[in-house]
Scaffold this motif. Structure first.
Motif, PDB file in Angstrom:
ATOM      1  N   THR A  51       0.775  -1.156   0.003  1.00 20.29           N
ATOM      2  CA  THR A  51       0.082   0.140   0.014  1.00 20.29           C
ATOM      3  C   THR A  51       0.820   1.185   0.017  1.00 20.29           C
ATOM      4  O   THR A  51       1.855   1.175   0.850  1.00 20.29           O
ATOM      5  CB  THR A  51      -0.775   0.001   1.129  1.00 20.29           C
ATOM      6  OG1 THR A  51      -1.815  -1.183   1.110  1.00 20.29           O
ATOM      7  CG2 THR A  51      -1.698   1.181   1.199  1.00 20.29           C
ATOM      8  N   ALA A  65      -2.890   4.003  -2.910  1.00 20.99           N
ATOM      9  CA  ALA A  65      -3.341   2.718  -3.716  1.00 20.99           C
ATOM     10  C   ALA A  65      -2.906   1.458  -3.123  1.00 20.99           C
ATOM     11  O   ALA A  65      -1.875   1.484  -2.234  1.00 20.99           O
ATOM     12  CB  ALA A  65      -2.400   2.990  -5.032  1.00 20.99           C
ATOM     13  N   ALA A  81      -4.959  -3.947  -8.670  1.00 19.30           N
ATOM     14  CA  ALA A  81      -4.532  -2.708  -7.785  1.00 19.30           C
ATOM     15  C   ALA A  81      -5.915  -2.080  -7.720  1.00 19.30           C
ATOM     16  O   ALA A  81      -6.719  -2.311  -8.315  1.00 19.30           O
ATOM     17  CB  ALA A  81      -3.577  -1.655  -8.449  1.00 19.30           C
ATOM     18  N   SER A  82      -5.924  -1.054  -6.612  1.00 24.33           N
ATOM     19  CA  SER A  82      -6.986  -0.462  -6.297  1.00 24.33           C
ATOM     20  C   SER A  82      -6.389   1.202  -5.865  1.00 24.33           C
ATOM     21  O   SER A  82      -5.654   1.102  -5.207  1.00 24.33           O
ATOM     22  CB  SER A  82      -7.847  -0.906  -5.057  1.00 24.33           C
ATOM     23  OG  SER A  82      -8.444  -2.112  -5.658  1.00 24.33           O
ATOM     24  N   TYR A  83      -7.469   2.178  -6.104  1.00 24.65           N
ATOM     25  CA  TYR A  83      -6.992   3.559  -5.807  1.00 24.65           C
ATOM     26  C   TYR A  83      -8.141   4.276  -5.254  1.00 24.65           C
ATOM     27  O   TYR A  83      -9.176   4.066  -5.599  1.00 24.65           O
ATOM     28  CB  TYR A  83      -6.547   4.038  -7.271  1.00 24.65           C
ATOM     29  CG  TYR A  83      -5.814   3.343  -8.300  1.00 24.65           C
ATOM     30  CD1 TYR A  83      -4.397   3.158  -8.093  1.00 24.65           C
ATOM     31  CD2 TYR A  83      -6.380   2.435  -9.016  1.00 24.65           C
ATOM     32  CE1 TYR A  83      -3.638   2.461  -8.901  1.00 24.65           C
ATOM     33  CE2 TYR A  83      -5.719   1.487  -9.943  1.00 24.65           C
ATOM     34  CZ  TYR A  83      -4.350   1.428  -9.736  1.00 24.65           C
ATOM     35  OH  TYR A  83      -3.404   0.655 -10.492  1.00 24.65           O
ATOM     36  N   GLY A  95      -4.387  10.285  -9.301  1.00 25.58           N
ATOM     37  CA  GLY A  95      -4.997   8.929  -9.927  1.00 25.58           C
ATOM     38  C   GLY A  95      -4.005   8.400 -10.753  1.00 25.58           C
ATOM     39  O   GLY A  95      -3.474   7.353 -10.946  1.00 25.58           O
ATOM     40  N   LEU A  98      -0.568   7.524  -9.551  1.00 22.29           N
ATOM     41  CA  LEU A  98      -0.965   6.196  -8.608  1.00 22.29           C
ATOM     42  C   LEU A  98      -1.095   5.179  -9.349  1.00 22.29           C
ATOM     43  O   LEU A  98      -0.185   3.927  -9.320  1.00 22.29           O
ATOM     44  CB  LEU A  98      -1.891   6.267  -7.667  1.00 22.29           C
ATOM     45  CG  LEU A  98      -1.840   7.011  -6.474  1.00 22.29           C
ATOM     46  CD1 LEU A  98      -3.054   7.326  -5.716  1.00 22.29           C
ATOM     47  CD2 LEU A  98      -0.887   6.707  -5.495  1.00 22.29           C
ATOM     48  N   VAL A  99      -1.759   5.023 -10.473  1.00 23.08           N
ATOM     49  CA  VAL A  99      -1.745   3.944 -11.527  1.00 23.08           C
ATOM     50  C   VAL A  99      -0.564   3.718 -12.232  1.00 23.08           C
ATOM     51  O   VAL A  99      -0.052   2.569 -12.320  1.00 23.08           O
ATOM     52  CB  VAL A  99      -2.884   4.230 -12.619  1.00 23.08           C
ATOM     53  CG1 VAL A  99      -2.976   2.905 -13.651  1.00 23.08           C
ATOM     54  CG2 VAL A  99      -4.276   4.651 -11.916  1.00 23.08           C
ATOM     55  N   THR A 102       1.785   1.819  -9.640  1.00 21.86           N
ATOM     56  CA  THR A 102       1.391   0.459  -9.713  1.00 21.86           C
ATOM     57  C   THR A 102       1.829  -0.370 -10.784  1.00 21.86           C
ATOM     58  O   THR A 102       2.251  -1.707 -10.702  1.00 21.86           O
ATOM     59  CB  THR A 102      -0.193   0.162  -9.337  1.00 21.86           C
ATOM     60  OG1 THR A 102      -0.798   0.619 -10.377  1.00 21.86           O
ATOM     61  CG2 THR A 102      -0.499   0.939  -7.879  1.00 21.86           C
TER      62      THR A 102
END
Length: 162
Positions: A51, A65, A81-83, A95, A98-99, A102
């Protein structure tokens, strides 16, 4: 903006926007009444999963994330993954950063692809961002997500090779 490993101390900054986002019920498949302890347990991963937080120069947590293998065993070569971006800091590239982070992590860890299992079709901003970053919708579960205002909408499975 810096993206770094989340620490236990970061949860105090994550929880307010995490709670606001999950309670709204319009993007995540989490329970609307998710309590703080369960939320922390579901979000704050430990190795080998991770995380992270995106922080401003002044240390303000802008978003977070979590990243992990999508499945175990013979499916462990696919990442997921999740954000969450604090709505107060949306629209500023958090965002996207973060993507991208990941995706870099997944490549470095030897994953062959990344898959998102549950992207609400009504979450147009996220769907567009993921598509711009190379993800495709490989399937949609009809009425798989119950949006609080739009009713039952599709739930996308999105994928991209690494």
């Amino acid at each position: 903006m810096l993206i770094r490993e989340a620490t236990a101390d970061d949860w105090a900054a994550i929880w307010p926007f995490f709670h606001r986002i999950t309670a709204a019920g319009d993007t995540f498949t989490f329970p609307l009444d998710l309590d703080e302890k369960t939320g922390r347990d579901w979000w704050m991963y430990s190795a080998p999963n991770r995380t992270v937080v995106a922080v401003a120069d002044d240390g303000t947590v802008l978003g977070t994330a979590k990243m992990n293998n999508n499945q175990n065993g013979n499916g462990a070569h696919v990442a997921s993954a999740s954000y969450m971006v604090d709505p107060a800091h949306g629209g500023r590239g958090v965002g996207r950063a973060l993507v991208e982070y990941t995706l870099d992590w997944a490549r470095a860890e030897g994953f062959r692809s990344m898959q998102f299992n549950a992207v609400a079709a009504s979450n147009l901003h996220a769907v567009r961002l993921y598509e711009r970053l190379g993800f495709t919708v490989i399937g949609t579960i009809p009425e798989g997500f119950h949006h609080p205002e739009q009713g039952y909408v599709g739930l996308h499975v999105m994928h991209r090779p690494l």
